[in-house]
Design an enzyme around this catalytic site. Sequence first.
Site, PDB file in Angstrom:
ATOM      1  N   TRP A  10       0.851  -1.169   0.000  1.00 39.37           N
ATOM      2  CA  TRP A  10       0.000   0.000   0.000  1.00 39.37           C
ATOM      3  C   TRP A  10       0.898   1.233   0.000  1.00 39.37           C
ATOM      4  CZ3 TRP A  10      -4.933   1.050  -0.801  1.00 39.37           C
ATOM      5  CH2 TRP A  10      -5.477   2.229  -0.316  1.00 39.37           C
ATOM      6  N   LEU A  45      -1.387  -3.513   7.888  1.00 41.05           N
ATOM      7  CA  LEU A  45      -2.079  -4.380   8.848  1.00 41.05           C
ATOM      8  C   LEU A  45      -1.647  -5.835   8.739  1.00 41.05           C
ATOM      9  CD1 LEU A  45      -5.738  -3.032   8.924  1.00 41.05           C
ATOM     10  CD2 LEU A  45      -4.133  -3.156  10.836  1.00 41.05           C
ATOM     11  N   GLU A  46      -1.190  -6.242   7.584  1.00 44.89           N
ATOM     12  CA  GLU A  46      -0.765  -7.628   7.383  1.00 44.89           C
ATOM     13  C   GLU A  46       0.689  -7.872   7.794  1.00 44.89           C
ATOM     14  OE1 GLU A  46      -4.298  -6.740   5.146  1.00 44.89           O
ATOM     15  OE2 GLU A  46      -2.343  -5.782   4.944  1.00 44.89           O
ATOM     16  N   PHE A  68       3.029   2.150   5.606  1.00 44.22           N
ATOM     17  CA  PHE A  68       2.551   3.528   5.588  1.00 44.22           C
ATOM     18  C   PHE A  68       1.073   3.530   5.960  1.00 44.22           C
ATOM     19  CE2 PHE A  68       0.805   7.233   3.295  1.00 44.22           C
ATOM     20  CZ  PHE A  68       1.608   8.235   3.838  1.00 44.22           C
ATOM     21  N   VAL A  69       0.722   4.324   6.967  1.00 42.22           N
ATOM     22  CA  VAL A  69      -0.663   4.452   7.405  1.00 42.22           C
ATOM     23  C   VAL A  69      -1.113   5.877   7.102  1.00 42.22           C
ATOM     24  CG1 VAL A  69      -2.248   4.348   9.367  1.00 42.22           C
ATOM     25  CG2 VAL A  69      -0.347   2.724   9.210  1.00 42.22           C
ATOM     26  N   VAL A  70      -2.184   5.989   6.353  1.00 46.65           N
ATOM     27  CA  VAL A  70      -2.692   7.292   5.922  1.00 46.65           C
ATOM     28  C   VAL A  70      -3.505   7.941   7.043  1.00 46.65           C
ATOM     29  CG1 VAL A  70      -4.177   8.457   4.247  1.00 46.65           C
ATOM     30  CG2 VAL A  70      -2.747   6.544   3.524  1.00 46.65           C
ATOM     31  N   ARG A  76      -9.775   5.617  11.993  1.00 49.10           N
ATOM     32  CA  ARG A  76      -8.809   6.486  12.694  1.00 49.10           C
ATOM     33  C   ARG A  76      -7.403   5.912  12.536  1.00 49.10           C
ATOM     34  NH1 ARG A  76     -10.077  10.119  16.486  1.00 49.10           N
ATOM     35  NH2 ARG A  76      -8.402   9.351  17.810  1.00 49.10           N
TER      36      ARG A  76
END
Length: 98
Positions: A10, A45-46, A68-70, A76
């Site tokens: 991602w 998450l994986e 990377f977390v948007v 949230r």
Amino acid sequence: MKIAYIQAQWHKDITDNCKTSFIETWEKLGESRNDISFFEAPGSLEIPLLAKKLAMTNNYDAVCCSGFVVDGGIYRHEFVAQSILDGIMQVNLKTGVP
């Protein structure tokens, strides 16, 4: 030292930069790129599950994770990021592999 490097797919354009920097720093430390095995997870998450599977093989001295977390969207991001970090920490504690 053998390293497993997990990269989330991602936003791959961003995580590719992390991978490149990791490799460059590793080589500056006098280590070989051949000591790193590369793996991909669909998203951040994986990552903890794949990290656990790799750590449990006993083939790696460490597992490095890049994702990377948007900030924003339908969930949230703080919750998602914390869940990922908690998962990775549990892998460390359960397997003894950092």
